[in-house]
Design an enzyme around this catalytic site. Structure first.
Site, PDB file in Angstrom:
ATOM      1  N   GLY A 185      21.440 -24.529  11.584  1.00 37.01           N
ATOM      2  CA  GLY A 185      22.454 -23.518  11.331  1.00 37.01           C
ATOM      3  C   GLY A 185      21.891 -22.126  11.115  1.00 37.01           C
ATOM      4  N   ASP A 186      20.570 -21.967  11.184  1.00 34.56           N
ATOM      5  CA  ASP A 186      19.980 -20.639  11.000  1.00 34.56           C
ATOM      6  C   ASP A 186      18.692 -20.565  11.829  1.00 34.56           C
ATOM      7  OD1 ASP A 186      19.441 -18.046   9.992  1.00 34.56           O
ATOM      8  OD2 ASP A 186      20.368 -18.546   8.081  1.00 34.56           O
TER       9      ASP A 186
END
Ligand SMILES: *[C@@H]1O[C@H](CO)[C@@H](O)[C@H](O)[C@H]1NC(C)=O
Ligand SMILES: *[C@@H]1O[C@H](CO)[C@@H](O)[C@H](O)[C@H]1NC(C)=O
Ligand SMILES: *[C@@H]1O[C@H](CO)[C@@H](O)[C@H](O)[C@H]1NC(C)=O
Length: 472
Positions: free
Chosen positions: A276-277
């Site tokens: 997610g990052d």
């Protein structure tokens, strides 16, 4: 040409021969990448495949351990329900105190081994068998706390201390985490939900953190659903991370893949990351705390990485206060990603970002190809010094090809600290959306050649043969 073709066919052959063993995502990548491969065939044939065999993993010797103990000897039960924190701690206590010559392997058999946070010790191998899952307890309320890092001055997301990583090492040397692709599962959704509900009290734990450690190898392990950043080597040297898979949903907050932080000689190779990052983000401390601590990141190699993220593919910064230099990123495949290459810093950071090379990067479906920016990221508190300006000098971006790239990029330096020696060579982005065709640049100097779409006037058009020089 003949030799390169041979190398290329070998490479294709190798790639094909590992297909059946790969996970389901690889077929996805292959089908998505197929047009790109055809497009790039002539380029690949012209000698850019030599990196295939290159490796930095030899920088940490892998010792054969003299003794193996099994987690089950310490009363562990792999039923996914029994908490095994004490068996892990007892086993590692025994390794630490018996001090077998050559070190000891802790064997984690197939099964689901629920546990709270535990510390590793020196001269050990944590070996996860095929089908072994080390699973973090969902009991966030009793999770151990520790002091903030001195180079951050506080927890990264909240003031005060921070939760200790699930697997933790401090002041260690000669540690290996490996096996037959067993899984370390952080059950991060508990923590992500606390973040979403704003009910976190302290900064979330990493899945794996090493502090002040050297000679570390992490290979053939799957990292799943980390509460926060997955793998965080900080104040470390000689770290090899090879053949790992790191997975977390694209909407999971701050689940960076690997964050080498104030560390030297870090080698990241042959891995797949979808989180997610940022897939990888190289850091070195935060504003006045990082400047005071003064511990740089240097000698970082990232090679043969494939991945996807809503944020950056490969990032440098934004925490760069101890300085970041001598970084080589090559042979990277990035797909369905926000920003392919992201170098980010901010006023108040101080430090530097110097001698950074990206080469042979392929992108498929990214929002922005390249972003180098001097106004990214928050501050630990309001004691930062606005006059502490980072220096960005010597960034080479060459042989970067992207298809379905919405915006080419932007290079926005800082007025009183313009970015210098930024060199773009053979950078091609296709599929640009009409309204984003132009690059955006300010406070930057350097050169460009063979770049499409053509970048900004701030970068001087260098002779066609003008490869980026290393003069900076
Ligand atoms: C684990 O290591 C940390 C230091 O990083 C230390 O504070 C803590 O006491 C250790 N925990 C145990 C159970 O040994
Ligand atoms: C583990 O996964 C890596 C990377 O996907 C792969 O190269 C390796 O062959 C696998 N090892 C085993 C023992 O399955
Ligand atoms: C720049 O970094 C590379 C590693 O990427 C290193 O080999 C080289 O020596 C560095 N150059 C200088 C002048 O420090």
């Amino acid at each position: 040409m003949g030799d390169s073709f041979l190398e290329f066919s070998t490479r294709l052959h190798l790639f094909n021969s590992i297909q059946p063993k790969r996970h389901h995502w690889s077929s996805l990548i292959v089908s998505k990448m197929a047009p790109l491969v055809i497009l790039l065939l002539p380029l690949l044939l012209c000698g850019t495949v030599s990196a295939w065999e290159a490796t930095c993993s030899g920088q940490v010797p892998a010792w054969q351990r003299a003794e193996t103990i099994s987690l089950t000897e310490f009363g562990a039960i792999g039923d996914g329900r029994t908490l095994n924190t004490w068996p892990f701690r007892k086993a590692i206590y025994q390794i630490e105190h018996l001090q077998r010559r050559g070190g000891t392997t802790l064997y984690v058999p197939p099964g689901v081994w629920l546990t709270g946070s535990f510390n590793l010790t020196s001269h050990m191998t944590l070996f996860l068998a095929r089908g072994a899952v080390i699973k973090a307890t969902r009991d966030a309320w009793n999770w151990p706390l520790m002091d903030p890092l001195p180079s951050y001055g506080r927890g990264r997301e909240l003031p005060g201390g921070r939760y200790k990583s699930l697997i933790h090492g401090n002041g260690l040397r000669d540690v290996v985490i490996t096996g037959e692709n067993g899984t370390i599962d952080g059950q991060g959704d508990v923590w992500w939900n606390m973040w979403r509900r704003r009910s976190l009290r302290f900064t979330r734990p990493h899945l794996l953190e090493f502090m002040h450690s050297r000679n570390i190898i992490i290979s053939n392990v799957v990292f799943l659903n980390s509460p926060f950043w997955n793998i965080h080597p900080v104040y470390c040297s000689n770290v090899v991370i090879k053949s790992v898979t790191i997975l977390a949903p694209h909407d999971s907050p701050n689940t960076d893949g690997i964050d080498p932080d104030s560390s030297t000689n870090v080698c990241i190779e042959d891995s797949y990351i979808s989180t997610g990052d940022d897939l990888v983000a190289i850091k070195s401390g935060w504003d006045e705390y990082g400047i005071f601590y003064g511990q740089p990141s240097s000698g970082i190699t990232i090679r043969r990485l494939t991945g996807s993220s809503p944020f950056a593919g490969i990032a440098i910064g934004s925490e760069n206060s101890g300085g970041i230099s001598n970084v080589l990123v090559e042979d990277i495949d990035i797909f369905n990603t926000g920003i392919g290459i992201h170098i980010k810093t901010n006023m108040g950071r101080g430090g530097y970002i110097r001698n950074i090379t990206f080469m042979d990067v392929r992108m498929n479906t990214v929002r922005k190809g390249l972003r180098i920016a001097g106004n990214v990221g928050d501050h630990p508190d309001n004691k930062f010094n606005l006059k502490a300006l980072p220096v960005v000098n010597g960034v080479t971006i060459r042989n970067v090809w992207g298809v379905n790239v919405q915006q080419p990029g932007s290079i926005e330096g800082i007025k009183n600290s313009p970015f210098s020696h930024i060199c773009l060579y053979n950078v091609k982005f296709w599929g640009i959306k009409m309204r984003y065709t132009s690059w955006k640049c300010m406070h930057v100097s350097g050169t460009a050649s063979e770049v499409e779409p053509w970048p900004c006037a701030e970068l001087a058009r260098s002779p066609a043969s003008g490869l980026c020089s290393n003069a900076f």
